[in-house]
Design an enzyme around this catalytic site. Structure first.
Site, PDB file in Angstrom:
ATOM      1  N   ASP A 142      -3.002   1.978   1.692  1.00 25.88           N
ATOM      2  CA  ASP A 142      -3.638   2.476   2.902  1.00 25.88           C
ATOM      3  C   ASP A 142      -5.110   3.211   2.426  1.00 25.88           C
ATOM      4  O   ASP A 142      -5.398   4.089   3.010  1.00 25.88           O
ATOM      5  CB  ASP A 142      -2.613   3.786   3.483  1.00 25.88           C
ATOM      6  CG  ASP A 142      -2.295   4.847   2.433  1.00 25.88           C
ATOM      7  OD1 ASP A 142      -2.554   4.910   1.319  1.00 25.88           O
ATOM      8  OD2 ASP A 142      -1.527   5.652   3.109  1.00 25.88           O
ATOM      9  N   ASP A 155      -7.007  -0.795  -5.301  1.00 26.29           N
ATOM     10  CA  ASP A 155      -7.630   0.048  -4.304  1.00 26.29           C
ATOM     11  C   ASP A 155      -9.003   0.356  -4.878  1.00 26.29           C
ATOM     12  O   ASP A 155     -10.126   0.259  -4.377  1.00 26.29           O
ATOM     13  CB  ASP A 155      -7.162   1.119  -3.882  1.00 26.29           C
ATOM     14  CG  ASP A 155      -5.968   0.840  -2.793  1.00 26.29           C
ATOM     15  OD1 ASP A 155      -5.949   0.246  -1.974  1.00 26.29           O
ATOM     16  OD2 ASP A 155      -4.800   1.391  -3.098  1.00 26.29           O
ATOM     17  N   GLY A 209      -2.657   1.469  -6.525  1.00 20.35           N
ATOM     18  CA  GLY A 209      -3.879   2.243  -6.342  1.00 20.35           C
ATOM     19  C   GLY A 209      -5.141   1.753  -7.367  1.00 20.35           C
ATOM     20  O   GLY A 209      -6.151   1.969  -7.036  1.00 20.35           O
ATOM     21  N   GLU A 263       2.417  -1.817  -2.982  1.00 17.55           N
ATOM     22  CA  GLU A 263       2.805  -0.901  -1.884  1.00 17.55           C
ATOM     23  C   GLU A 263       4.133  -1.204  -1.041  1.00 17.55           C
ATOM     24  O   GLU A 263       4.841  -0.511  -0.982  1.00 17.55           O
ATOM     25  CB  GLU A 263       1.709  -0.486  -1.146  1.00 17.55           C
ATOM     26  CG  GLU A 263       0.711   0.548  -1.510  1.00 17.55           C
ATOM     27  CD  GLU A 263      -0.141   0.005  -2.514  1.00 17.55           C
ATOM     28  OE1 GLU A 263      -1.211   0.521  -2.961  1.00 17.55           O
ATOM     29  OE2 GLU A 263      -0.276  -1.198  -2.583  1.00 17.55           O
ATOM     30  N   ILE A 300      -0.167   4.801  -8.411  1.00 19.99           N
ATOM     31  CA  ILE A 300      -0.009   6.242  -7.810  1.00 19.99           C
ATOM     32  C   ILE A 300       1.166   6.708  -8.723  1.00 19.99           C
ATOM     33  O   ILE A 300       2.311   6.208  -9.067  1.00 19.99           O
ATOM     34  CB  ILE A 300       0.497   6.161  -6.486  1.00 19.99           C
ATOM     35  CG1 ILE A 300      -0.783   5.994  -5.595  1.00 19.99           C
ATOM     36  CG2 ILE A 300       1.093   7.594  -6.003  1.00 19.99           C
ATOM     37  CD1 ILE A 300      -0.404   5.573  -4.226  1.00 19.99           C
TER      38      ILE A 300
END
Length: 285
Positions: A194, A166, A163, A186, A107
């Site tokens: 999330d 993810d 991310g 995170e 991110i």
């Protein structure tokens, strides 16, 4: 076995998002000479989409000067890009990679921090509601990889942080280079992952203990461990060999019947999340 025309139509309706005006203008540029549809791949700010082989698209995370950090535009463009790819009948397989020295730093905290700090709402409850909507939208940026009926292969080199994990967890096949490493980052910035890692990674590696360890400590997982636990299926000596291996695999997939391959993906994903009897009924429905 082969699928009937009715079954093929059902498959398309299950896996493809509605064709929007913007998608149609991109996908259906007709030539006067042949009357055939020629996909015109639009430009993105954070992604580069390139046809590299017959029926194969290469999607690069394309912010190398920022280590491919995921800014606000990235999250929106991933959805737009893969909704378009879902509707592109000339594409049978996709390879995702990162431009520059690493796959992604995760991110973009500066850009994304501003977005989360500017949540609309007159009180705490309304702010929380708006925040939930934002998180759901960000989740869709990677869920769109699963919704895309075309197999998605990801090629990871260097760092894959936050991310990035993810993202790769939502892909169908994961390859990496020897210098690759993965980090569920995170907790180091006071967050819980999330947008998909905590939901998908346990089903990929099959070890809740390992997932808990990675998520609670934010430690790095190097390429050999990533292969041994099943996060990646092959490790290549360097980025060039990695990309060639991923593209060769995509070409091999693209040479098969797209109806058979896409039907296989749909059923594998359904079976992952449902009991065997339900999955068997889904197969024949």
């Amino acid at each position: 076995c082969s699928l009937s025309p009715n079954t093929s139509q059902s498959l398309r309706s299950l896996t493809s998002p509605p064709l929007t005006n913007s998608s149609a203008s991109w996908l259906l540029t007709r030539t006067m000479a042949t009357g055939a549809a020629e996909p015109q791949h639009r430009s993105f700010e954070t992604l580069r989409v390139t046809p590299v082989q017959k029926h194969v698209l290469h999607v690069e995370l394309n912010r190398p000067e920022k280590r491919n950090a995921m800014n606000i535009a990235f999250w929106r463009e991933m959805v737009e890009c893969f909704q378009d790819i879902s509707q592109d009948s000339s594409c049978h397989a996709v390879v995702i990679s990162g431009a520059g020295p690493i796959f992604t730093a995760g991110i973009d905290l500066v850009d994304m921090g501003n977005d989360f700090m500017m949540v609309d709402g007159e009180d705490t409850a309304r702010k929380a509601w708006q925040l939930q909507q934002k998180i759901r939208a960000y989740q869709e940026s990677f869920t769109v990889l699963e919704k895309c009926p075309k197999p998605v292969i990801v090629a990871v080199h260097g760092a894959c942080i936050g991310g990035g994990v993810d993202l790769v967890c939502a892909c169908d096949i994961r390859y990496c280079s020897q210098d690759a490493w993965f980090q569920v980052k995170e907790v180091d910035i006071g967050l819980a992952a999330d947008v998909g890692t905590l939901q998908r990674l346990p089903k990929i590696v099959g070890s809740q203990s390992l997932v808990n360890e990675l998520a609670f400590t934010a430690r790095k997982m190097m390429a050999p461990e990533a292969q041994s636990c099943g996060l990646v299926s092959r490790v290549f000596p360097d980025k060039a060999a990695l990309l060639q291996g991923a593209l060769d695999l995509a070409a091999s997939i693209a040479a098969r019947s797209p109806v058979a391959v896409q039907g296989t993906k749909v059923n594998l994903l359904y079976s992952r999340d449902h009991p065997v009897p339900d999955s068997l009924r889904f197969m024949v429905s």
